[in-house]
Design a protein around this motif. Structure first.
Motif, PDB file in Angstrom:
ATOM      1  N   MET A 146       0.831  -1.198   0.000  1.00 45.43           N
ATOM      2  CA  MET A 146       0.000   0.000   0.000  1.00 45.43           C
ATOM      3  C   MET A 146       0.867   1.251   0.000  1.00 45.43           C
ATOM      4  SD  MET A 146      -3.126   1.085  -0.055  1.00 45.43           S
ATOM      5  CE  MET A 146      -4.087   2.553   0.287  1.00 45.43           C
ATOM      6  N   PHE A 147       1.902   1.233   0.805  1.00 43.27           N
ATOM      7  CA  PHE A 147       2.741   2.419   0.949  1.00 43.27           C
ATOM      8  C   PHE A 147       3.712   2.554  -0.233  1.00 43.27           C
ATOM      9  CE2 PHE A 147       1.282   0.798   4.988  1.00 43.27           C
ATOM     10  CZ  PHE A 147       0.521   1.884   5.397  1.00 43.27           C
ATOM     11  N   GLU A 148       4.094   1.420  -0.809  1.00 38.58           N
ATOM     12  CA  GLU A 148       4.872   1.470  -2.041  1.00 38.58           C
ATOM     13  C   GLU A 148       4.031   2.071  -3.160  1.00 38.58           C
ATOM     14  OE1 GLU A 148       7.594  -1.810  -3.657  1.00 38.58           O
ATOM     15  OE2 GLU A 148       5.802  -2.014  -4.903  1.00 38.58           O
ATOM     16  N   SER A 149       2.760   1.726  -3.205  1.00 37.78           N
ATOM     17  CA  SER A 149       1.893   2.252  -4.256  1.00 37.78           C
ATOM     18  C   SER A 149       1.702   3.759  -4.104  1.00 37.78           C
ATOM     19  CB  SER A 149       0.530   1.542  -4.223  1.00 37.78           C
ATOM     20  OG  SER A 149      -0.264   1.952  -3.124  1.00 37.78           O
ATOM     21  N   ILE A 150       1.584   4.236  -2.865  1.00 35.67           N
ATOM     22  CA  ILE A 150       1.458   5.675  -2.634  1.00 35.67           C
ATOM     23  C   ILE A 150       2.740   6.381  -3.085  1.00 35.67           C
ATOM     24  CG2 ILE A 150       1.264   7.453  -0.846  1.00 35.67           C
ATOM     25  CD1 ILE A 150      -0.539   5.470   0.703  1.00 35.67           C
ATOM     26  N   GLU A 151       3.875   5.787  -2.785  1.00 33.39           N
ATOM     27  CA  GLU A 151       5.145   6.357  -3.219  1.00 33.39           C
ATOM     28  C   GLU A 151       5.207   6.472  -4.737  1.00 33.39           C
ATOM     29  OE1 GLU A 151       9.889   5.199  -3.382  1.00 33.39           O
ATOM     30  OE2 GLU A 151       8.601   4.202  -1.918  1.00 33.39           O
ATOM     31  N   ARG A 152       4.879   5.400  -5.427  1.00 34.05           N
ATOM     32  CA  ARG A 152       4.954   5.415  -6.895  1.00 34.05           C
ATOM     33  C   ARG A 152       3.891   6.327  -7.502  1.00 34.05           C
ATOM     34  NH1 ARG A 152       3.851   0.146  -9.179  1.00 34.05           N
ATOM     35  NH2 ARG A 152       4.838   0.885 -11.099  1.00 34.05           N
ATOM     36  N   GLY A 153       2.726   6.379  -6.869  1.00 31.48           N
ATOM     37  CA  GLY A 153       1.655   7.204  -7.399  1.00 31.48           C
ATOM     38  C   GLY A 153       1.926   8.695  -7.283  1.00 31.48           C
ATOM     39  N   THR A 154       2.626   9.093  -6.227  1.00 32.75           N
ATOM     40  CA  THR A 154       2.903  10.513  -6.006  1.00 32.75           C
ATOM     41  C   THR A 154       4.281  10.934  -6.501  1.00 32.75           C
ATOM     42  OG1 THR A 154       3.702  10.041  -3.757  1.00 32.75           O
ATOM     43  CG2 THR A 154       1.372  10.619  -3.998  1.00 32.75           C
ATOM     44  N   ALA A 155       5.127   9.990  -6.886  1.00 38.41           N
ATOM     45  CA  ALA A 155       6.481  10.327  -7.337  1.00 38.41           C
ATOM     46  C   ALA A 155       6.504  11.347  -8.472  1.00 38.41           C
ATOM     47  CB  ALA A 155       7.225   9.052  -7.748  1.00 38.41           C
ATOM     48  N   PRO A 156       5.548  11.298  -9.444  1.00 42.93           N
ATOM     49  CA  PRO A 156       5.575  12.312 -10.504  1.00 42.93           C
ATOM     50  C   PRO A 156       5.444  13.744  -9.999  1.00 42.93           C
ATOM     51  CG  PRO A 156       4.238  10.450 -11.194  1.00 42.93           C
ATOM     52  CD  PRO A 156       4.551  10.241  -9.736  1.00 42.93           C
ATOM     53  N   TRP A 157       4.773  13.957  -8.846  1.00 46.53           N
ATOM     54  CA  TRP A 157       4.697  15.311  -8.282  1.00 46.53           C
ATOM     55  C   TRP A 157       6.103  15.881  -8.075  1.00 46.53           C
ATOM     56  CZ3 TRP A 157       1.012  14.264  -3.517  1.00 46.53           C
ATOM     57  CH2 TRP A 157      -0.296  14.008  -3.989  1.00 46.53           C
ATOM     58  N   TYR A 158       6.930  15.068  -7.430  1.00 47.60           N
ATOM     59  CA  TYR A 158       8.240  15.549  -7.026  1.00 47.60           C
ATOM     60  C   TYR A 158       9.226  15.553  -8.196  1.00 47.60           C
ATOM     61  CZ  TYR A 158       5.673  13.990  -2.950  1.00 47.60           C
ATOM     62  OH  TYR A 158       4.675  13.764  -2.038  1.00 47.60           O
TER      63      TYR A 158
END
Length: 357
Positions: A146-158
């Protein structure tokens, strides 16, 4: 069940249309599991490089079993993700589809959210219990995925937005960090925002705080891999040290918080005299009727299955993902911030607010 009189007044065409919608939604929900597989087994990534392929060619390329691939491809074709040529028995992932599905550098990469489907839905039985007892599901009840998915999902922001578009809208922040100032990402998760800041401003002292131990462990590992000088700590962010930071950020955090007002008060106290707080929240209306769109469908679902319930698990506010600008302004005012500005950033998914004490 409708009685005879009610049945006689029903709009049967409307009933049929609704049943069709429900059947479509069931198929979409089940296909979510197959999209999760396509991301996890890198099938989308493979098809992004192969061009049009037969089942056997894709099996050879991926090392996966042809019978499973054929059925999976059938689901992707009927969903409109993949194109099929019956004359050649070849399947094509169009380049326009490959970008969001397979290219992790693309600004609107969705693979992380596909990965989120299974770990989010897997807690549905626990969330159902919460409907009865009013409690919630603790973060520790979710799989690490779940937390890996949040990381990958929001990575484009940064990767694509933070330094290039968001910070230029707040020139005083870039100046402070260039001069060796201090920055803190609150609710830092896997640390991608803090790492990005550290790499862009090597003189700055950058910190990341979170109360979730698995996320802090992941953040430390990510920083080591990136060669970034960031200090990550497990901290209760309602109790931040006073007057320590020139720049504080929260990215999609406030609506999840157990005590959002206490969090904002703590952030205000932790800022230096001329410090800046950047709050990112979802781009939505506080009014349900204005959120009847694809983003709204995602937000209310993920909020029920994660955002709201993890707050309620600790008897928290449970604001939920569809917080909206008025609630952000209300919390900022109650926390004592004197300046609140919505940044002139046009983003279909996010709204950014600059707060100053």
């Amino acid at each position: 069940m409708a009685d005879t009189a009610t049945a006689a007044t029903l709009d049967h065409a409307k009933v049929e249309k609704f049943v069709e919608k429900v059947v479509n939604d069931i198929g979409t929900a089940l296909r979510g599991g197959l999209c999760y597989i396509g991301d996890k087994l890198r099938i989308f990534k493979a098809m992004a490089t192969t061009g049009a392929v037969t089942v056997d060619e894709l099996a050879s390329h991926t090392g996966l079993k042809p019978r499973y691939l054929k059925e999976w491809l059938g689901a992707m074709v009927t969903a409109g993700y993949v194109e099929y040529n019956p004359e050649t028995s070849r399947y094509l992932l169009p380049p326009e589809h490959a970008l969001p599905l397979a290219d992790e550098t693309f600004p609107f990469f969705v693979g992380g959210f596909l990965e989120m489907i299974v770990p989010a839905v897997s807690v549905a039985p626990k969330v159902a219990e919460a409907f009865l007892n009013g409690k919630g599901v603790n973060q520790n009840d979710y799989s690490p995925e779940m937390f890996e998915s949040i990381e990958r999902g929001t990575a484009p922001w940064y990767r694509n937005q933070l330094i290039q578009n968001w910070l230029p809208a707040m020139p005083q922040v870039a100046q402070a960090l260039e001069n060796g100032g201090t920055a803190l990402d609150v609710g830092c998760g896997s640390g991608r925002a803090a790492i990005t800041l550290s790499k862009a401003f090597p003189k700055a002292r950058v910190f990341g705080y979170d109360y979730h131990v698995l996320s802090i462990d992941r953040a430390i590992a990510n920083a080591d891999a990136a060669g970034a000088n960031v200090r990550f700590e497990m901290v209760d962010c309602v109790k931040l040290p006073a007057s320590q930071f020139d720049f504080i950020t929260t990215f999609d955090v406030v609506h999840d918080a157990v005590d959002p007002l206490g969090l904002l008060k703590s952030i205000r106290s932790a800022l230096n005299q001329n410090g800046t707080y950047l709050m990112l929240e979802m781009n939505c209306s506080p009014n349900l009727e204005e959120n009847v769109n694809p983003v709204g469908r995602f937000l209310y679902a993920v909020s029920t299955l994660y955002c709201m319930t993890t707050s309620l698990a600790h008897d928290g506010a449970g604001i939920g993902a569809a917080m909206g600008e008025p609630k952000a302004r209300e919390l900022a005012s109650q926390a004592g911030f004197r300046q609140f500005r919505k940044l002139p950033i046009n983003d279909p998914f996010s709204m950014l607010y600059e707060l100053r004490a």
